[in-house]
Design a protein around this motif. Structure first.
Motif, mmCIF file in Angstrom:
data_model
loop_
_atom_site.group_PDB
_atom_site.id
_atom_site.type_symbol
_atom_site.label_atom_id
_atom_site.label_comp_id
_atom_site.label_asym_id
_atom_site.label_seq_id
_atom_site.Cartn_x
_atom_site.Cartn_y
_atom_site.Cartn_z
ATOM 1 N N LYS A 1 5.694 -15.068 -35.135
ATOM 2 C CA LYS A 1 6.996 -15.567 -35.274
ATOM 3 C C LYS A 1 7.240 -15.450 -36.625
ATOM 4 O O LYS A 1 8.275 -15.076 -37.110
ATOM 5 C CB LYS A 1 7.218 -16.913 -34.892
ATOM 6 C CG LYS A 1 7.729 -16.770 -33.311
ATOM 7 C CD LYS A 1 7.807 -18.325 -32.739
ATOM 8 C CE LYS A 1 8.375 -18.517 -31.379
ATOM 9 N NZ LYS A 1 8.710 -19.717 -30.985
ATOM 10 N N GLU A 2 6.331 -16.125 -37.625
ATOM 11 C CA GLU A 2 6.748 -16.194 -38.965
ATOM 12 C C GLU A 2 6.754 -14.847 -39.798
ATOM 13 O O GLU A 2 7.492 -14.890 -40.515
ATOM 14 C CB GLU A 2 5.407 -16.926 -39.651
ATOM 15 C CG GLU A 2 5.412 -18.490 -39.333
ATOM 16 C CD GLU A 2 3.991 -19.124 -39.880
ATOM 17 O OE1 GLU A 2 3.624 -18.239 -40.823
ATOM 18 O OE2 GLU A 2 3.613 -19.931 -39.424
ATOM 19 N N GLY B 1 -12.812 -5.681 -33.810
ATOM 20 C CA GLY B 1 -12.317 -4.548 -34.147
ATOM 21 C C GLY B 1 -12.556 -3.439 -33.115
ATOM 22 O O GLY B 1 -12.293 -2.434 -32.871
ATOM 23 N N HIS B 2 -12.919 -4.197 -31.850
ATOM 24 C CA HIS B 2 -13.208 -3.260 -30.674
ATOM 25 C C HIS B 2 -12.175 -3.386 -29.487
ATOM 26 O O HIS B 2 -12.280 -2.851 -28.450
ATOM 27 C CB HIS B 2 -14.608 -3.440 -30.001
ATOM 28 C CG HIS B 2 -15.729 -3.104 -30.871
ATOM 29 N ND1 HIS B 2 -16.129 -1.754 -30.701
ATOM 30 C CD2 HIS B 2 -16.303 -3.370 -32.180
ATOM 31 C CE1 HIS B 2 -17.185 -1.488 -31.677
ATOM 32 N NE2 HIS B 2 -17.043 -2.578 -32.453
ATOM 33 N N MET B 3 -11.043 -4.221 -29.963
ATOM 34 C CA MET B 3 -10.223 -4.558 -28.990
ATOM 35 C C MET B 3 -8.821 -5.066 -29.589
ATOM 36 O O MET B 3 -8.823 -5.747 -30.739
ATOM 37 C CB MET B 3 -10.534 -5.606 -27.915
ATOM 38 C CG MET B 3 -9.446 -6.201 -26.979
ATOM 39 S SD MET B 3 -9.944 -7.357 -25.790
ATOM 40 C CE MET B 3 -11.040 -6.503 -24.710
ATOM 41 N N GLY B 4 -7.529 -4.604 -28.951
ATOM 42 C CA GLY B 4 -6.385 -5.380 -29.608
ATOM 43 C C GLY B 4 -5.310 -5.642 -28.639
ATOM 44 O O GLY B 4 -5.552 -5.226 -27.276
ATOM 45 N N VAL B 5 -4.403 -6.282 -28.853
ATOM 46 C CA VAL B 5 -3.135 -6.548 -27.730
ATOM 47 C C VAL B 5 -2.087 -5.996 -28.646
ATOM 48 O O VAL B 5 -1.691 -6.081 -29.762
ATOM 49 C CB VAL B 5 -3.270 -8.034 -27.533
ATOM 50 C CG1 VAL B 5 -2.700 -8.837 -28.947
ATOM 51 C CG2 VAL B 5 -2.130 -8.185 -26.620
ATOM 52 N N ALA B 6 -1.440 -5.294 -27.630
ATOM 53 C CA ALA B 6 0.169 -4.768 -27.991
ATOM 54 C C ALA B 6 1.206 -5.480 -27.165
ATOM 55 O O ALA B 6 0.934 -5.902 -25.834
ATOM 56 C CB ALA B 6 -0.042 -3.246 -27.712
ATOM 57 N N ASN B 7 2.382 -5.212 -27.730
ATOM 58 C CA ASN B 7 3.340 -5.748 -27.079
ATOM 59 C C ASN B 7 3.848 -4.670 -26.165
ATOM 60 O O ASN B 7 3.514 -3.400 -26.229
ATOM 61 C CB ASN B 7 4.464 -6.737 -27.756
ATOM 62 C CG ASN B 7 5.451 -5.611 -28.586
ATOM 63 O OD1 ASN B 7 4.881 -4.646 -28.677
ATOM 64 N ND2 ASN B 7 6.364 -6.151 -29.285
ATOM 65 N N SER B 8 4.999 -4.825 -25.273
ATOM 66 C CA SER B 8 5.591 -3.996 -24.272
ATOM 67 C C SER B 8 6.131 -2.963 -24.911
ATOM 68 O O SER B 8 6.116 -1.714 -24.676
ATOM 69 C CB SER B 8 6.210 -4.485 -23.326
ATOM 70 O OG SER B 8 5.818 -5.578 -22.386
ATOM 71 N N ASP C 1 6.135 -10.526 -26.020
ATOM 72 C CA ASP C 1 7.567 -9.924 -25.975
ATOM 73 C C ASP C 1 8.757 -10.636 -26.055
ATOM 74 O O ASP C 1 9.770 -10.227 -26.481
ATOM 75 C CB ASP C 1 7.553 -9.553 -24.553
ATOM 76 C CG ASP C 1 6.615 -8.450 -24.142
ATOM 77 O OD1 ASP C 1 6.254 -7.604 -24.951
ATOM 78 O OD2 ASP C 1 6.361 -7.996 -22.813
ATOM 79 N N ASP C 2 8.807 -11.984 -25.793
ATOM 80 C CA ASP C 2 9.906 -12.820 -26.168
ATOM 81 C C ASP C 2 10.109 -12.998 -27.454
ATOM 82 O O ASP C 2 11.084 -13.158 -27.953
ATOM 83 C CB ASP C 2 9.703 -14.118 -25.321
ATOM 84 C CG ASP C 2 10.105 -13.967 -23.848
ATOM 85 O OD1 ASP C 2 10.444 -12.925 -23.424
ATOM 86 O OD2 ASP C 2 9.484 -14.923 -23.121
ATOM 87 N N ILE C 3 9.179 -13.108 -28.370
ATOM 88 C CA ILE C 3 9.106 -13.425 -29.622
ATOM 89 C C ILE C 3 9.180 -12.020 -30.623
ATOM 90 O O ILE C 3 9.768 -12.316 -31.665
ATOM 91 C CB ILE C 3 7.930 -14.366 -30.298
ATOM 92 C CG1 ILE C 3 6.493 -13.547 -30.211
ATOM 93 C CG2 ILE C 3 7.906 -15.530 -29.499
ATOM 94 C CD1 ILE C 3 5.406 -14.132 -30.705
ATOM 95 N N SER C 4 8.963 -11.034 -30.117
ATOM 96 C CA SER C 4 8.998 -9.998 -30.533
ATOM 97 C C SER C 4 9.850 -8.778 -29.972
ATOM 98 O O SER C 4 9.014 -7.539 -29.589
ATOM 99 C CB SER C 4 7.793 -9.518 -31.234
ATOM 100 O OG SER C 4 8.110 -8.213 -32.060
#
Length: 571
Positions: free
Chosen positions: A130-131, A178-185, A163-166
């Motif tokens: 959020k920041e 470094g072998h995994m990450g999370v993406a928003n929709s 998703d709600d915050i971005s």
């Protein structure tokens, strides 16, 4: 309390004395006849040299190199009218630390992104994002990383967290390994990831029971995001190198082994662009402040070989061409390290093999035949066994020579594997700081018994004839050699009262050598760095400890000063 106050006062005094050196002494020493530019006196110098001379109390420096090291009586004859003498009042001096495995430019970029290392709750995770979102225009990418789901209980973050915050900014946040990450929709939509997108070879798109992507991408599946994420400009990458170098010297690191981008699935060309657009630029502009030994993606081995044939292995005192690197498996945290037995918490999963072994063998044979050093990532016990088997074949086919094969990480070894490292003098390039996360998660991932017989077997590797080279894997873990040494000796993560696998603890001497002379040997630089020996570069750190006894019983958490080629680089 009085003793601590006295120590702090002494430390401040020494730091002030160092910082207040005349500018000519701090920044531009040049040889003057036979005399030294600087003499360190009344110091406790750990040379990391041969056992016959482990310590000295004085050192002379000229032209950026160690001129003489020994007693003060043996070096005082080198003091001339322009020689600066620094009396250290017993302070401990070590060779400059060598970090054997970093992703330097990525680390510098991460310093300016969403910082998620150490985040312990979902609320803290989303608050950090959020920041950053508040200061971004619509459409700008939000990038960051360093999260470790094991810290907050094991649940993986998902697109729903973000998703709600971005809603108007695509987000990509890499896991600490470094072998995994999370993406928003929104990021997945831009990348074209939906329920019909197939898993790539060597990667996984995590899904719900209905088959919808959760936002988590592992290993080569991350390339979907890399192909569309806002490209980092050359200017940003150059600034990242300078930022990362300042961070390194602050921790006492004077040489790094940069193995390129730490994301599996990134293009080989990216590493070459960093070499030509960033490293060569920094060198031409005289902005290099630490030494870097560079490894390039193995598929480009012929290009590396041609570059070495044309320029030699050292382009200057700052940039060295190390060899080539490949990946064999993933990581423990993303359940993609390759094991002989399945994961305890995922019985059908043995991990990921990210490259065909025939392909890897052929590329390794060609690389090795051309004289390149080969470094390959392996974390699971099966991956390590497969590499050790392959190294046997390479030696049989290409002959015996001083090649110093490197296995990067070597975290989990099957019984008997540690002894096999000694057969060809294989380097175990390991990261003690990873114990901080894996000590708590390994039992859940692979079971207590397997974890305790296979994990981070540092002492067994030494006993088996391996050379240990310590590194951080920054930005997976922070660059902090003093902390790494402490962890290798104690094997106690925060909150633990007893060591994790105490039989694998190392002595102080073994730990120091793994971050100095053995690390230099591991990248063929032991002739110029790694110890405070005559003729080598005068790379050293000054610590607040005022005696060896004090240092060995209570390792400090910081350095007072860092010198590179006899010039003060920090503070």
């Amino acid at each position: 309390m009085l003793a601590q106050s006295a120590l702090l006062a002494a430390a401040v005094a020494i730091a002030a004395a160092i910082f207040l050196l005349p500018p000519a002494s701090r920044l531009s020493w040049t040889p003057r006849g036979r005399f030294a530019d600087m003499i360190l006196a009344n110091a406790t110098i750990y040379t990391a040299d041969d056992p016959a001379r482990p310590f000295a109390d004085a050192m002379a420096v000229r032209g950026g190199r160690v001129l003489r090291v020994g007693t003060y009586d043996s070096v005082k004859e080198l003091k001339g009218r322009h020689t600066y003498e620094l009396n250290l009042s017993g302070n401990v001096v070590l060779p400059g630390f060598i970090d054997s495995h970093v992703h330097l430019i990525d680390g510098g970029l991460q310093l300016a992104r969403v910082p998620l290392r150490g985040v312990r709750t979902k609320v803290e995770f989303t608050s950090k994002v959020k920041e950053v979102v508040r200061d971004k225009h619509h459409g700008q990418w939000i990038l960051g990383g360093g999260w470790n789901n094991d810290v907050w209980g094991g649940d993986f973050p998902t697109a729903a967290w973000l998703d709600d915050i971005s809603p108007n900014n695509p987000v990509w946040l890499s896991r600490m390994d470094g072998h995994m990450g999370v993406a928003n929709s929104l990021a997945m939509k831009i990348a074209g990831i939906d329920k019909n997108t197939n898993d790539p070879i060597g990667g996984t798109i995590m899904r719900t029971t209905e088959g919808e992507p959760t936002g988590l991408l592992a290993n080569t599946a991350m390339k979907h995001i890399f192909d569309v994420v806002q490209k980092v400009s050359i200017h940003e990458r150059r600034e990242a190198l300078l930022r990362a170098s300042r961070h390194a010297v602050m921790r006492g690191v004077t040489t790094v082994v940069d193995v390129g981008s730490y994301f599996p699935g990134t293009t080989a060309e990216k590493t070459w662009q960093d070499f030509s657009d960033v490293y060569e630029w920094a060198h031409s502009m005289e902005k290099m402040t630490i030494r870097a030994c560079l490894f390039f993606p193995m598929p480009t081995w012929s290009r590396v070989s041609d570059l070495i044939d044309e320029n030699g292995r050292s382009l200057s005192q700052w940039i060295h061409l190390g060899g080539v690197k490949a990946f064999l498996d993933g990581s423990l945290g993303s359940s993609s390290a390759l094991f002989h037995e399945p994961y305890e918490d995922d019985p059908g999963n043995y991990g990921l093999q990210v490259i065909d072994m025939d392909n890897l063998l052929n590329r390794t044979l060609e690389s090795d035949k051309s004289g390149l050093q080969v470094a390959i990532h392996a974390i699971g016990d099966k991956a390590n066994d497969m590499l050790l088997d392959m190294f046997d074949k390479v030696v049989d086919l290409n002959g015996v020579r001083d090649r110093r094969f490197r296995i990067e990480h070597a975290q989990h070894l099957a019984p008997g594997a540690a002894k096999r490292f000694g057969k060809h003098g294989t380097i175990a390039s390991v990261q003690p700081d990873h114990i901080l996360g894996d000590a708590n998660s390994a039992a859940k991932k692979i079971g207590i018994e397997r974890a305790e017989r296979s994990s981070y077997t540092f002492r067994s590797l030494l006993a088996g004839g391996a050379r240990l080279a310590f590194g951080s894997d920054w930005p997976v873990s922070d660059i902090n050699p003093l902390q790494s040494i402490q962890i290798a000796m104690s094997r106690k993560p925060p909150g633990w009262e007893v060591p994790w696998i105490p039989a694998e603890r190392l002595s102080l001497d073994d730990s120091l050598k793994a971050h100095t002379i053995s690390a230099a040997y591991a990248c063929f630089l032991d002739h110029v760095v790694g110890s405070l020996s005559e003729g080598k570069y005068a790379d050293f750190v000054v610590l607040p400890s005022t005696s060896w006894d004090e240092f060995s019983t209570d390792l400090p958490g910081y350095v007072l000063a860092t010198y590179v080629s006899g010039k003060q680089a920090y503070p």
